[in-house]
Design a protein around this motif. Structure first.
Motif, PDB file in Angstrom:
ATOM      1  N   PHE A  41     -10.832  -2.180  -4.577  1.00  0.00           N
ATOM      2  CA  PHE A  41     -10.098  -3.188  -5.350  1.00  0.00           C
ATOM      3  C   PHE A  41      -9.171  -4.006  -4.453  1.00  0.00           C
ATOM      4  O   PHE A  41      -9.158  -5.245  -4.510  1.00  0.00           O
ATOM      5  CB  PHE A  41      -9.281  -2.522  -6.454  1.00  0.00           C
ATOM      6  CG  PHE A  41      -8.215  -3.419  -7.028  1.00  0.00           C
ATOM      7  CD1 PHE A  41      -8.560  -4.504  -7.817  1.00  0.00           C
ATOM      8  CD2 PHE A  41      -6.870  -3.191  -6.750  1.00  0.00           C
ATOM      9  CE1 PHE A  41      -7.576  -5.349  -8.339  1.00  0.00           C
ATOM     10  CE2 PHE A  41      -5.886  -4.023  -7.255  1.00  0.00           C
ATOM     11  CZ  PHE A  41      -6.237  -5.107  -8.055  1.00  0.00           C
ATOM     12  N   ILE A  42      -8.375  -3.319  -3.625  1.00  0.00           N
ATOM     13  CA  ILE A  42      -7.459  -4.028  -2.744  1.00  0.00           C
ATOM     14  C   ILE A  42      -8.236  -4.936  -1.793  1.00  0.00           C
ATOM     15  O   ILE A  42      -7.832  -6.073  -1.510  1.00  0.00           O
ATOM     16  CB  ILE A  42      -6.577  -3.033  -1.966  1.00  0.00           C
ATOM     17  CG1 ILE A  42      -5.567  -2.373  -2.906  1.00  0.00           C
ATOM     18  CG2 ILE A  42      -5.851  -3.709  -0.812  1.00  0.00           C
ATOM     19  CD1 ILE A  42      -4.561  -3.324  -3.522  1.00  0.00           C
ATOM     20  N   ALA A 100      -5.361   2.264  -0.718  1.00  0.00           N
ATOM     21  CA  ALA A 100      -5.041   0.842  -0.842  1.00  0.00           C
ATOM     22  C   ALA A 100      -4.873   0.205   0.538  1.00  0.00           C
ATOM     23  O   ALA A 100      -5.379  -0.893   0.798  1.00  0.00           O
ATOM     24  CB  ALA A 100      -3.769   0.665  -1.674  1.00  0.00           C
ATOM     25  N   TYR A 148     -12.414  -5.126 -11.714  1.00  0.00           N
ATOM     26  CA  TYR A 148     -12.155  -6.275 -10.845  1.00  0.00           C
ATOM     27  C   TYR A 148     -13.129  -6.305  -9.675  1.00  0.00           C
ATOM     28  O   TYR A 148     -13.623  -7.368  -9.288  1.00  0.00           O
ATOM     29  CB  TYR A 148     -10.714  -6.228 -10.337  1.00  0.00           C
ATOM     30  CG  TYR A 148     -10.326  -7.466  -9.543  1.00  0.00           C
ATOM     31  CD1 TYR A 148      -9.828  -8.592 -10.196  1.00  0.00           C
ATOM     32  CD2 TYR A 148     -10.474  -7.514  -8.156  1.00  0.00           C
ATOM     33  CE1 TYR A 148      -9.483  -9.733  -9.483  1.00  0.00           C
ATOM     34  CE2 TYR A 148     -10.136  -8.656  -7.441  1.00  0.00           C
ATOM     35  CZ  TYR A 148      -9.642  -9.761  -8.110  1.00  0.00           C
ATOM     36  OH  TYR A 148      -9.315 -10.886  -7.399  1.00  0.00           O
ATOM     37  N   SER A 149     -13.409  -5.136  -9.113  1.00  0.00           N
ATOM     38  CA  SER A 149     -14.344  -5.077  -7.982  1.00  0.00           C
ATOM     39  C   SER A 149     -15.736  -5.516  -8.408  1.00  0.00           C
ATOM     40  O   SER A 149     -16.443  -6.199  -7.655  1.00  0.00           O
ATOM     41  CB  SER A 149     -14.383  -3.662  -7.407  1.00  0.00           C
ATOM     42  OG  SER A 149     -13.104  -3.265  -6.948  1.00  0.00           O
ATOM     43  N   PHE A 196     -12.191   3.827  -5.309  1.00  0.00           N
ATOM     44  CA  PHE A 196     -12.224   2.451  -5.813  1.00  0.00           C
ATOM     45  C   PHE A 196     -10.909   1.723  -5.558  1.00  0.00           C
ATOM     46  O   PHE A 196     -10.875   0.492  -5.607  1.00  0.00           O
ATOM     47  CB  PHE A 196     -12.537   2.432  -7.315  1.00  0.00           C
ATOM     48  CG  PHE A 196     -14.002   2.466  -7.627  1.00  0.00           C
ATOM     49  CD1 PHE A 196     -14.809   1.366  -7.369  1.00  0.00           C
ATOM     50  CD2 PHE A 196     -14.583   3.591  -8.173  1.00  0.00           C
ATOM     51  CE1 PHE A 196     -16.164   1.391  -7.650  1.00  0.00           C
ATOM     52  CE2 PHE A 196     -15.935   3.633  -8.455  1.00  0.00           C
ATOM     53  CZ  PHE A 196     -16.735   2.536  -8.199  1.00  0.00           C
ATOM     54  N   TYR A 197      -9.829   2.463  -5.303  1.00  0.00           N
ATOM     55  CA  TYR A 197      -8.554   1.813  -5.009  1.00  0.00           C
ATOM     56  C   TYR A 197      -8.689   0.910  -3.785  1.00  0.00           C
ATOM     57  O   TYR A 197      -8.209  -0.229  -3.776  1.00  0.00           O
ATOM     58  CB  TYR A 197      -7.465   2.858  -4.754  1.00  0.00           C
ATOM     59  CG  TYR A 197      -7.060   3.682  -5.956  1.00  0.00           C
ATOM     60  CD1 TYR A 197      -7.490   3.363  -7.236  1.00  0.00           C
ATOM     61  CD2 TYR A 197      -6.228   4.793  -5.816  1.00  0.00           C
ATOM     62  CE1 TYR A 197      -7.108   4.115  -8.338  1.00  0.00           C
ATOM     63  CE2 TYR A 197      -5.843   5.545  -6.906  1.00  0.00           C
ATOM     64  CZ  TYR A 197      -6.274   5.216  -8.165  1.00  0.00           C
ATOM     65  OH  TYR A 197      -5.891   5.963  -9.250  1.00  0.00           O
ATOM     66  N   LEU A 238      -5.170   2.189 -13.153  1.00  0.00           N
ATOM     67  CA  LEU A 238      -5.526   1.515 -11.905  1.00  0.00           C
ATOM     68  C   LEU A 238      -6.982   1.750 -11.536  1.00  0.00           C
ATOM     69  O   LEU A 238      -7.634   0.862 -10.979  1.00  0.00           O
ATOM     70  CB  LEU A 238      -4.609   2.005 -10.775  1.00  0.00           C
ATOM     71  CG  LEU A 238      -3.158   1.530 -10.833  1.00  0.00           C
ATOM     72  CD1 LEU A 238      -2.331   2.176  -9.729  1.00  0.00           C
ATOM     73  CD2 LEU A 238      -3.081   0.010 -10.718  1.00  0.00           C
ATOM     74  N   SER A 296      -9.523  -1.205 -11.101  1.00  0.00           N
ATOM     75  CA  SER A 296     -10.185  -1.335  -9.798  1.00  0.00           C
ATOM     76  C   SER A 296     -11.684  -1.513  -9.949  1.00  0.00           C
ATOM     77  O   SER A 296     -12.295  -2.347  -9.277  1.00  0.00           O
ATOM     78  CB  SER A 296      -9.887  -0.098  -8.944  1.00  0.00           C
ATOM     79  OG  SER A 296      -8.505   0.012  -8.674  1.00  0.00           O
TER      80      SER A 296
END
Length: 432
Positions: free
Chosen positions: A108-109, A391, A53-54, A104-105, A46, A50
């Motif tokens: 990402f969310i 998140a 994708y970010s 970073f979680y 994850l 993260s």
């Protein structure tokens, strides 16, 4: 029949909830080693997803979130260079890197729901409740007994019970905003569950949440909290108290003793109960935090021998060579990453606070998430913040930036203006 696929948008958020022990115990019952392997593997996966994708959605971020992404990425890059310089490998101790990767979680969310804002809160609420009670009934059924309560055998982890604050706030909100008939009993059911599992830090966090929730409800909405909505709550509390006194407490007076003992432990946190254990752990590591306040100990901290000893056997509480496991978010971050690491978290947390103060009105979902996020400042005193917290932090930021209230107000004002224009036109036609 047309199917509603909006529940699929829960999946990215649910992945971070799966890192909680509650779900891992369901995935690998009574196998702690496999649970640990699954958590580490999923956490690393994850973290990588993260970051990638970010970075891909970087242009869609607000300026403050771009700053959070850039500063967190820069810190990790420098940490990797230090690892290579000292140990000839870029990632020598994943345990140390994960202390920062979790930030970073939230990013990402944030980026995911910034571009796919279709999540329904009730999907998250029932996902939590189903997972929680599946764990209790399948993995820890003995935790529901009176003897487990009086002997303080909680069975369920603190982070899993802390998670229940989200369903509690959801049903409370449904009651105040929409007057759903089932919301009041469900709210009390969740609250009773939080109380029964006796995580005192979660008790305190729940009280803090209620205070924040009331203030936001009072000053950031146009929905009044009238006596008609308060009386049923008071009635349920009084009826429940009388029934408990007449039957449960009279048959099991040891419950009262245990409750009083729990409140005494909260009041004297540094002298008795698990609070004194945490307090002594803080004192054991305080000199190292002071000496490395700004930058933290990083890899040297991982290699440092365990400093927290048990008085009864004069041995370390944990084994050397696996890192240090703190019962405080603040101690954990300051020890490994220092004040700079704490600031990486505060960039995101203060974004929530600033947007909350700045906005004149909040929606019910915004109030729920802001209340929960602010309770993390209290929960983090006694426990490391769970992955799902970050998140939800990212989700809170994107909900606040979407500013649904102002959009709704604009649409309402626009509709009202058009209605007035039509009425005026109608009057002219009648006069004509």
């Amino acid at each position: 029949m047309k199917l509603n696929y909006t529940f699929l948008y829960l999946i990215p958020l649910a992945l971070f909830f799966l890192l909680d022990n509650m779900f891992m115990e369901l995935a690998a019952p009574h196998n702690p080693d496999l649970q640990g392997t699954l958590i580490n593997t999923l956490a690393k996966g994850l973290a990588g997803m993260s970051i990638l994708y970010s970075a891909y959605k970087f242009q869609s971020m607000s300026s403050s979130m771009r700053l959070a992404f850039f500063m967190t990425g820069l810190y990790l890059f420098i940490l990797a260079l230090e690892s290579y310089y000292k140990y000839s490998t870029f990632f020598v101790y994943p345990h140390v890197f994960l202390k920062t990767l979790v930030f970073f979680y939230g990013i990402f969310i944030y980026t995911f729901y910034k571009n796919n804002f279709h999540l329904k809160m009730h999907h998250l609420v029932y996902f939590i409740l189903i997972g929680f009670w599946a764990n209790v009934l399948i993995i820890n059924p003995g935790a529901l007994s009176i003897s487990s309560f009086t002997e303080h055998e909680r069975g369920v982890h603190s982070t899993s019970v802390y998670m229940l604050i989200i369903p509690f706030l959801y049903f409370l909100t449904q009651y105040f905003f929409k007057a759903k008939w089932y919301s009041l009993p469900m709210m009390f059911f969740v609250l009773l569950t939080i109380f029964f599992f006796q995580h005192r830090t979660v008790w305190v966090s729940t009280v803090i949440v209620l205070g924040i929730y009331y203030l936001l409800f009072r000053f950031k909405t146009n929905t009044p909290i009238g006596i008609g909505k308060i009386l049923p709550i008071i009635g349920v509390i009084v009826a429940g108290g009388l029934a408990s006194s007449a039957f449960l407490f009279s048959m099991h007076p040891e419950i009262i003793t245990k409750i009083l003992e729990n409140f005494s432990d909260i009041e004297n946190f540094n002298k008795q109960g698990t609070g004194s254990w945490r307090y002594n752990q803080w004192l054991s590591y305080l000199p190292f935090i002071k000496e490395n306040f700004f930058l933290g100990m990083r890899f040297a901290g991982f290699e440092l021998p365990i400093q927290f000893y048990r008085d009864d056997i004069d041995k370390p509480v944990f084994e050397d060579g696996y890192g240090h496991f703190f019962h405080s978010f603040y101690v954990d971050v300051l020890f490994y990453a220092g004040f700079i690491g704490l600031c990486l978290y505060l960039i995101q947390a203060f974004r929530v606070i600033w947007k909350t103060i700045k906005m004149s009105r909040l929606t019910e979902n915004q109030i729920m998430l802001v209340s929960f996020i602010l309770s993390g400042f209290v929960f983090g005193l006694s426990y490391i913040l769970p992955p799902y917290f970050y998140a939800l932090l990212g989700l809170a930021i994107v909900m606040l930036e979407e500013d649904q209230t102002e959009k709704t107000s604009y649409l309402v004002a626009f509709a009202a203006r058009k209605k007035r224009e039509l009425l005026a036109l109608r009057q002219k036609l009648i006069s004509f």
